[in-house]
Design an enzyme around this catalytic site. Structure first.
Site, short mmCIF file in Angstrom:
data_model
loop_
_atom_site.label_atom_id
_atom_site.label_comp_id
_atom_site.label_asym_id
_atom_site.label_seq_id
_atom_site.Cartn_x
_atom_site.Cartn_y
_atom_site.Cartn_z
N THR A 135 -11.20 -3.00 -9.58
CA THR A 135 -10.79 -2.65 -10.94
C THR A 135 -9.27 -2.65 -11.09
O THR A 135 -8.75 -2.94 -12.17
CB THR A 135 -11.38 -1.29 -11.39
OG1 THR A 135 -10.96 -0.28 -10.48
CG2 THR A 135 -12.90 -1.35 -11.46
N LEU B 216 -3.23 -3.51 7.95
CA LEU B 216 -2.63 -4.77 8.42
C LEU B 216 -1.79 -4.54 9.67
O LEU B 216 -1.16 -3.49 9.83
CB LEU B 216 -1.77 -5.37 7.30
CG LEU B 216 -2.56 -5.83 6.07
CD1 LEU B 216 -1.61 -6.07 4.89
CD2 LEU B 216 -3.37 -7.08 6.37
N HIS C 84 -2.24 3.87 -3.48
CA HIS C 84 -2.94 4.88 -2.69
C HIS C 84 -3.30 6.06 -3.59
O HIS C 84 -2.45 6.52 -4.37
CB HIS C 84 -2.03 5.34 -1.53
CG HIS C 84 -2.71 6.32 -0.64
ND1 HIS C 84 -3.69 5.95 0.26
CD2 HIS C 84 -2.59 7.67 -0.53
CE1 HIS C 84 -4.13 7.02 0.89
NE2 HIS C 84 -3.48 8.08 0.43
C1 GAR Z 1 -8.36 2.64 -5.67
O1 GAR Z 1 -8.63 3.83 -6.33
C2 GAR Z 1 -7.27 2.82 -4.63
O2 GAR Z 1 -6.41 3.86 -4.92
C3 GAR Z 1 -8.03 3.10 -3.39
O3 GAR Z 1 -9.21 2.34 -3.48
C4 GAR Z 1 -9.57 2.22 -4.84
C5 GAR Z 1 -9.96 0.79 -5.09
O4 GAR Z 1 -10.51 0.62 -6.36
N1 GAR Z 1 -7.25 2.73 -2.25
C6 GAR Z 1 -7.28 3.35 -1.09
O5 GAR Z 1 -7.98 4.31 -0.87
C7 GAR Z 1 -6.34 2.78 -0.05
N2 GAR Z 1 -6.13 3.68 1.01
P1 GAR Z 1 -10.66 -0.82 -6.98
O6 GAR Z 1 -11.23 -1.74 -5.90
O7 GAR Z 1 -11.62 -0.64 -8.13
O8 GAR Z 1 -9.30 -1.26 -7.43
#
Ligand code: GAR
Length: 188
Positions: free
Chosen positions: A16, A92, A108
């Site tokens: 998203t 990475l 994050h």
């Molecule tokens: C997001 O909310 C992001 O902050 C989190 O994963 C979600 C992905 O949502 N990221 C982490 O936790 C990284 N450590 P999306 O795939 O719908 O963009």
């Protein structure tokens, strides 16, 4: 009209944030174009957005070593200048990051430096925090540790649970990511 830099978004899940970056990148004044999407999961729902917006996409559900080798080759051959990690759940390697130093950013779901790593909302709730949020930051060799570009705060209310917080914070993430991209190219 700005000369747009070529960017790639790495995803692992629902995508998203990818969707919101793609939408904003359609603005003639936005500093980047999304020229490539790379997923390390075949099942990542976010691949749909790459298809929907006709953006080249590659699925690399392979070892991390292979992922990085193939991804680097693609990134260099396509002259990608910025990598946006958006829900990308591989950490990475140092050598990969060195190849793109200063040109990899991540979102994050916490107000860094608090709550690096996983389960950020559960940990914030357990600690009795009154605020949570998200941080867009540069990626360096240490997990969730690079310089912050933008932070967005969200209040934690009575009755909030990790799912509710995720929804509230993601609405801020969609704004924060594009603001951060504008900011790093000094267009905000
Ligand atoms: C997001 O909310 C992001 O902050 C989190 O994963 C979600 C992905 O949502 N990221 C982490 O936790 C990284 N450590 P999306 O795939 O719908 O963009």
């Amino acid at each position: 009209m700005v000369k747009k830099k070529k960017a790639c978004v790495f995803i692992s899940g629902s995508g998203t944030n990818l969707r919101s970056i793609i939408r904003n990148s359609r603005d003639y004044n936005f500093p980047i174009n999304i020229n490539l999407v790379i997923s390390n999961k075949k099942s990542a729902a976010g691949i749909y957005f790459a298809k929907k917006f006709s953006i080249p996409h590659i699925v690399l559900e392979v070892s991390k070593e292979k992922f990085e080798k193939i991804a680097l080759k693609e990134l260099f051959s396509r002259k990608i200048k910025l990598i946006c990690l958006a829900g990308f759940m591989y950490v990475l390697s140092k050598s990969f990051i060195r190849n793109f130093r200063g040109n990899i950013i991540n979102i994050h779901p916490s107000l860094l430096p608090k709550y690096k790593g996983l389960n950020t909302f559960k940990r914030a709730l357990n600690a009795g925090e009154k605020m949570t949020g998200c941080t867009v930051h540069f990626v360096n060799e240490k997990l969730d540790n690079g310089k912050a570009i933008i932070k967005k705060r969200v209040s934690i209310n009575t009755g909030d649970n990790p799912e509710i917080l995720k929804k509230k914070v993601q609405l801020e993430e969609y704004k924060a990511y594009s603001m951060a991209i504008r900011k790093i190219y000094r267009l905000s």
